[in-house]
Design an enzyme around this catalytic site. Sequence first.
Site, short mmCIF file in Angstrom:
data_model
loop_
_atom_site.label_atom_id
_atom_site.label_comp_id
_atom_site.label_asym_id
_atom_site.label_seq_id
_atom_site.Cartn_x
_atom_site.Cartn_y
_atom_site.Cartn_z
N ARG A 119 35.67 39.76 50.14
CA ARG A 119 36.66 39.28 49.00
C ARG A 119 37.85 38.51 49.93
O ARG A 119 38.96 38.83 50.08
CB ARG A 119 37.23 40.43 48.05
CG ARG A 119 36.02 40.54 47.33
CD ARG A 119 36.52 41.89 46.36
NE ARG A 119 36.80 41.33 45.30
CZ ARG A 119 37.12 42.13 44.25
NH1 ARG A 119 37.17 43.48 44.40
NH2 ARG A 119 37.29 41.70 42.91
N ASP A 127 32.86 35.11 44.16
CA ASP A 127 33.45 36.52 43.80
C ASP A 127 32.93 37.04 42.42
O ASP A 127 33.87 36.76 41.55
CB ASP A 127 35.02 36.75 44.13
CG ASP A 127 35.28 37.98 43.91
OD1 ASP A 127 34.73 38.99 43.45
OD2 ASP A 127 36.84 38.36 44.07
P1 NAD Z 1 39.13 47.87 41.78
O1 NAD Z 1 38.13 47.33 40.78
O2 NAD Z 1 38.70 48.28 42.68
O3 NAD Z 1 40.17 48.75 41.16
C1 NAD Z 1 41.01 48.46 39.70
C2 NAD Z 1 42.32 49.17 40.14
O4 NAD Z 1 42.41 50.41 40.14
C3 NAD Z 1 43.01 48.41 41.48
O5 NAD Z 1 44.07 47.69 41.12
C4 NAD Z 1 43.74 49.81 41.91
O6 NAD Z 1 44.57 49.67 42.76
C5 NAD Z 1 43.62 50.75 40.61
N1 NAD Z 1 43.57 52.11 41.13
C6 NAD Z 1 43.04 52.83 42.01
N2 NAD Z 1 43.22 54.24 41.95
C7 NAD Z 1 44.08 54.32 40.90
C8 NAD Z 1 44.71 55.26 40.71
N3 NAD Z 1 44.77 56.34 40.92
N4 NAD Z 1 45.86 55.13 39.55
C9 NAD Z 1 45.99 53.71 39.00
N5 NAD Z 1 45.26 52.62 39.44
C10 NAD Z 1 44.28 52.97 40.40
O7 NAD Z 1 39.95 46.60 42.24
P2 NAD Z 1 39.95 44.90 41.92
O8 NAD Z 1 40.24 44.67 40.61
O9 NAD Z 1 38.30 44.62 42.01
O10 NAD Z 1 40.60 44.43 42.71
C11 NAD Z 1 42.03 45.09 43.29
C12 NAD Z 1 42.77 43.96 44.15
O11 NAD Z 1 41.91 43.44 45.16
C13 NAD Z 1 43.19 42.74 43.18
O12 NAD Z 1 44.41 42.72 42.43
C14 NAD Z 1 43.79 41.81 44.40
O13 NAD Z 1 44.81 42.48 45.13
C15 NAD Z 1 42.52 42.15 45.31
N6 NAD Z 1 41.55 41.03 45.61
C16 NAD Z 1 41.59 40.22 46.25
C17 NAD Z 1 40.56 39.20 46.23
C18 NAD Z 1 40.54 37.84 47.11
O14 NAD Z 1 41.52 38.11 48.05
N7 NAD Z 1 39.41 37.03 46.96
C19 NAD Z 1 39.55 39.29 45.36
C20 NAD Z 1 39.66 39.94 44.37
C21 NAD Z 1 40.72 41.24 44.41
#
Ligand code: NAD
Length: 379
Positions: A119, A127
């Site tokens: 990512r 992605d």
């Molecule tokens: P994910 O599906 O792994 O997790 C979903 C969310 O759950 C995350 O925001 C995480 O912080 C949250 N979470 C985990 N444990 C928790 C808890 N105990 N209580 C409350 N919340 C909790 O994550 P995702 O949505 O695929 O991606 C998360 C972050 O990754 C994005 O917001 C972004 O910052 C980053 N990301 C970066 C890129 C990139 O650079 N290309 C792409 C996608 C995501």
Amino acid sequence: MRIAVARETRQGEARVAVVPELVGKLTTLGYEVLVEPEAGHHALIADREYAEAGASVDADALAVADVVVSVQPLPTASIRRLRPGAATISFLPTQQEPDAVRDLRDCGVTSFAMELVPRISRAQSMDALSSQALVAGYRCAIVAAGMLRRFFPLNMTAAGTVPPAEVVVLGAGVAGLQAIATARRLGAVVKAYDVRAAAAEEIRSVGAQSIDLELETLEGSGGYAREMTEDRAARQRELLTPYIAAADALITTAAVPGRQAPVLVTRQMVEQMGPGAVVVDLAAESGGNVQGSEPGEVVRIGDAQVWGGRNVPSQMPGPASRLYAQNVVNLVALMTREEDGEVRFAPDFDDEIVAGACVTHDGAIRHEPTRLALEGESA
Ligand code: NAD
């Protein structure tokens, strides 16, 4: 070079890996595009539309293709029909699908897993985790609004004022932010919580109140969250209880890479919600953020209806397929070269995107955690 679009065979999978709009992009790259009959059926795409876009509808597509694209991993029977040295691109959750990984290795297939695409900024257009999470987050908010037997928005009428629904969203990654934005567009008052510090600003930017529990934040690597200790989890649950008790709808989307979904909400917490309350647990399939939620089911806990997600992006197969197809075609383009006037599917394993996404190649498992897990199993 021939690229084949597989017909999905898994129950409940309605998406398709390439949509007709993108056939032209593949032919421009130099591929002959073959599509298994009825590949787009559940996404409401007819064979005729693929043919009109320049693809051939062919029941033997998989057997003659150099590259096969699908949403779910191919079943064993299909893997065994592939040409030696063929490549596959699909979701391939290696921990849950060790048999598929072994089949791909043993058949000499070069396989790429969409969820392993790093990512990084350069790979954003590939992605598929994000594109499908966006669909799932939207769907969660719509499901909550549909199940709740009251308005989401504030209504001021001659007959009186109806207050807006209160929605709490736990987990504000890609899916959670989309759920918040959708619930806000429908007029609900939204509060949200995430363990990552960066999420607070993102929550506010889509119009919700960020819940501050004054707990230590849990940043992991790559923008992801870290796992909670049991003590912190208990404290988080305790502090979230009044927010959840006051909510009309609760949407949970929390995940930690490579782990079961964290349990954020116990049965007792749900039991404190009011009559008619609705809970939508997007993480139900990976263990559940809500104790007692069941994937693909609506269960009753106390006075609340708890909806457990199962393959949620597939519930909107048209848009989910379009976005996924863009991701897949962009990855295919990255691995396509022209040499001496001839188009070749030629993955460059020095490229971190290619190397990161590759699971099997040349009769070996290249994805190290998967290789170690499978070797450990057989030892
Ligand atoms: P994910 O599906 O792994 O997790 C979903 C969310 O759950 C995350 O925001 C995480 O912080 C949250 N979470 C985990 N444990 C928790 C808890 N105990 N209580 C409350 N919340 C909790 O994550 P995702 O949505 O695929 O991606 C998360 C972050 O990754 C994005 O917001 C972004 O910052 C980053 N990301 C970066 C890129 C990139 O650079 N290309 C792409 C996608 C995501």
